[in-house]
Scaffold this motif. Structure first.
Motif, short mmCIF file in Angstrom:
data_model
loop_
_atom_site.label_atom_id
_atom_site.label_comp_id
_atom_site.label_asym_id
_atom_site.label_seq_id
_atom_site.Cartn_x
_atom_site.Cartn_y
_atom_site.Cartn_z
N ASN A 1 0.91 -1.22 -0.02
CA ASN A 1 0.00 0.00 -0.01
C ASN A 1 0.90 1.36 -0.07
OD1 ASN A 1 -1.64 2.16 0.51
ND2 ASN A 1 -2.94 1.02 2.14
N LEU A 2 1.25 2.03 -1.24
CA LEU A 2 2.11 2.91 -1.18
C LEU A 2 1.54 4.21 -0.38
CD1 LEU A 2 4.42 3.92 -2.74
CD2 LEU A 2 3.49 4.92 -4.44
N SER A 3 0.24 4.26 -0.21
CA SER A 3 -0.29 5.42 0.68
C SER A 3 0.35 5.38 1.99
CB SER A 3 -1.73 5.38 0.78
OG SER A 3 -2.36 5.15 -0.61
N THR A 4 0.72 4.28 2.74
CA THR A 4 1.02 4.21 3.99
C THR A 4 2.17 3.28 4.12
OG1 THR A 4 -0.14 2.09 4.24
CG2 THR A 4 -1.21 4.04 4.87
N ALA A 5 3.01 2.97 2.99
CA ALA A 5 4.22 2.08 3.06
C ALA A 5 5.37 2.80 3.81
CB ALA A 5 4.48 1.69 1.73
N THR A 6 6.20 2.04 4.53
CA THR A 6 7.41 2.52 5.10
C THR A 6 8.50 2.76 3.91
OG1 THR A 6 8.36 0.57 5.52
CG2 THR A 6 7.06 1.25 7.20
N LYS A 7 9.47 3.60 4.21
CA LYS A 7 10.64 3.73 3.08
C LYS A 7 11.16 2.26 2.90
CE LYS A 7 14.79 6.38 2.45
NZ LYS A 7 15.61 7.56 3.07
N ASP A 8 11.50 1.59 3.92
CA ASP A 8 12.11 0.26 3.38
C ASP A 8 11.30 -0.63 2.53
OD1 ASP A 8 14.36 0.84 4.97
OD2 ASP A 8 13.74 -0.16 6.49
N GLU A 9 9.95 -0.57 2.77
CA GLU A 9 9.10 -1.29 1.88
C GLU A 9 8.84 -0.90 0.42
OE1 GLU A 9 5.75 -2.68 5.16
OE2 GLU A 9 5.35 -0.76 4.43
N ILE A 10 9.11 0.53 0.18
CA ILE A 10 9.16 1.09 -1.06
C ILE A 10 10.40 0.74 -1.68
CG2 ILE A 10 9.13 3.39 -2.23
CD1 ILE A 10 7.53 4.82 0.08
N LYS A 11 11.42 0.95 -0.83
CA LYS A 11 12.66 0.49 -1.52
C LYS A 11 12.64 -1.28 -2.08
CE LYS A 11 17.70 0.58 -0.85
NZ LYS A 11 18.89 1.14 -0.10
N ALA A 12 12.21 -1.82 -1.47
CA ALA A 12 12.05 -3.35 -1.67
C ALA A 12 11.46 -3.48 -2.76
CB ALA A 12 11.82 -4.16 -0.45
N ALA A 13 10.27 -2.74 -2.85
CA ALA A 13 9.41 -3.17 -3.95
C ALA A 13 9.83 -2.63 -5.39
CB ALA A 13 7.99 -2.42 -3.89
N LEU A 14 10.60 -1.40 -5.40
CA LEU A 14 11.19 -0.77 -6.39
C LEU A 14 12.40 -1.81 -6.70
CD1 LEU A 14 11.35 2.95 -5.49
CD2 LEU A 14 9.87 1.92 -7.18
N GLN A 15 13.45 -2.23 -6.06
CA GLN A 15 14.13 -2.96 -6.06
C GLN A 15 13.74 -4.25 -7.04
OE1 GLN A 15 16.96 -3.53 -3.08
NE2 GLN A 15 18.53 -4.49 -4.32
N TYR A 16 12.94 -5.04 -6.67
CA TYR A 16 12.16 -6.19 -7.13
C TYR A 16 12.00 -5.87 -8.75
CZ TYR A 16 8.60 -9.39 -8.96
OH TYR A 16 8.08 -10.19 -9.86
#
Length: 311
Positions: free
Chosen positions: A189-204
């Motif tokens: 959920n990009l509305s509430t995601a943490t910075k680490d969650e955003i980075k991991a998804a982008l890296q994938y």
């Protein structure tokens, strides 16, 4: 082919029954000087040549090629040999044990100590391309990276460890890779995601084969998205205005890993980051509600200035 009874045995073979195999790249001086010493000390090779049988009474050198070259130069009629089996694994380990082949370690699964030892070997080599690289830094960066998914060594050039595109090929001497498939993550959920969650998804997304996001700077994209007012985004289009390299052509790729649950936009917003992410139409609509005079003729920068100054 070789009898099982002969494998592992020490045998005294005629030198003309033995093919040199890949030979040796040892300088001629060392071969001839050693051959002279061998003849002066009895002409017996106390260190045997490793051979495999390739036909009836026909053999091929697979290890200690230098010793075989010395025996030839010394004019020996026979040479002591150990008979090995014909497998590729045996030939490989024979060359490694005789110092003719550099052993490689699997960077996908290597321990930190194994990585450090291999890098130290490369750095300390004469005329090494990695001379200026700091061993502790590069070891830590590689060890902490998701190397189990790497298909090649290029991700190392993005770790900020001093190994550039011009230097990275030097690693192939001591490392190889057996990459695992990248596990498909659950949508975030990009509305509430943490910075680490955003980075991991982008890296994938970036590391996927044929990814449209290959050239994206992951740190920059992560920071820009994390700092943006994504809580109010109704779609992913605002990302294209963050200056992070994700254009309109690329933004749809993010739908594989992100979804949104936007909150209603507050009637009064003074946060410049949020205001800058809004369209001129949205800003004018807000200015109308705040009864700001002359708002219809204002540019975006002016609207942001006026709205951010509301108490």
């Amino acid at each position: 082919m070789s009898s099982l009874n002969d494998q592992g045995n020490l045998m005294y073979l005629y030198i003309d029954e033995i093919e040199p195999g890949n030979g040796t790249n040892t300088p001629e001086f060392l071969i001839s000087a050693t051959a002279k010493t061998l003849n002066e000390t009895g002409g017996r090779n106390w260190v045997p040549v490793i051979v495999k049988e390739v036909g009836e009474d026909q053999y091929q050198v697979i290890g200690n090629s230098f010793i075989f070259a010395v025996a030839q130069a010394a004019g020996l009629e026979k040479v002591w040999c150990i008979i090995a089996d014909e497998s590729e694994e045996t030939e490989k380990i024979s060359k490694i044990l005789s110092g003719e082949k550099i052993p490689q370690i699997n960077l996908s699964t290597a321990t930190r100590d194994e990585i450090k030892a291999a890098l130290q070997y490369l750095i300390e080599k004469p005329e090494s391309k990695l001379k200026g690289v700091k061993l502790p830094v590069v070891t830590n960066r590689i060890d902490e990276a998701p190397r189990q998914y790497w298909k090649d060594f290029q991700p190392i050039t993005k770790l900020g460890c001093g190994i550039t595109t011009a230097k990275v090929n030097a690693l192939k001497e001591v490392f190889f890779l057996t990459p695992q498939p990248i596990p498909e993550p659950e949508k975030v959920n990009l509305s509430t995601a943490t910075k680490d969650e955003i980075k991991a998804a982008l890296q994938y997304l970036i590391e996927k084969p044929d990814s449209k996001l290959k050239q994206i700077d992951i740190e920059k994209a992560t920071n820009r998205i994390d700092e943006a007012p994504r809580l109010y985004w109704k779609n992913l289009e605002p990302i294209t205005k963050l200056g992070c390299g994700i254009t309109k052509v690329k933004v749809n790729a993010l739908k594989q890993v992100f979804f949104l649950t936007p909150e209603p936009m507050p009637e009064i917003i003074t946060d410049r980051n949020i205001l800058n992410s809004m369209t001129v139409t949205e800003l004018k609509k807000m200015a109308k509600k705040q009864e700001i005079p002359g708002y219809t003729k204002k540019k975006k920068e002016e609207l942001v200035e006026l709205l951010s100054a509301i108490n």
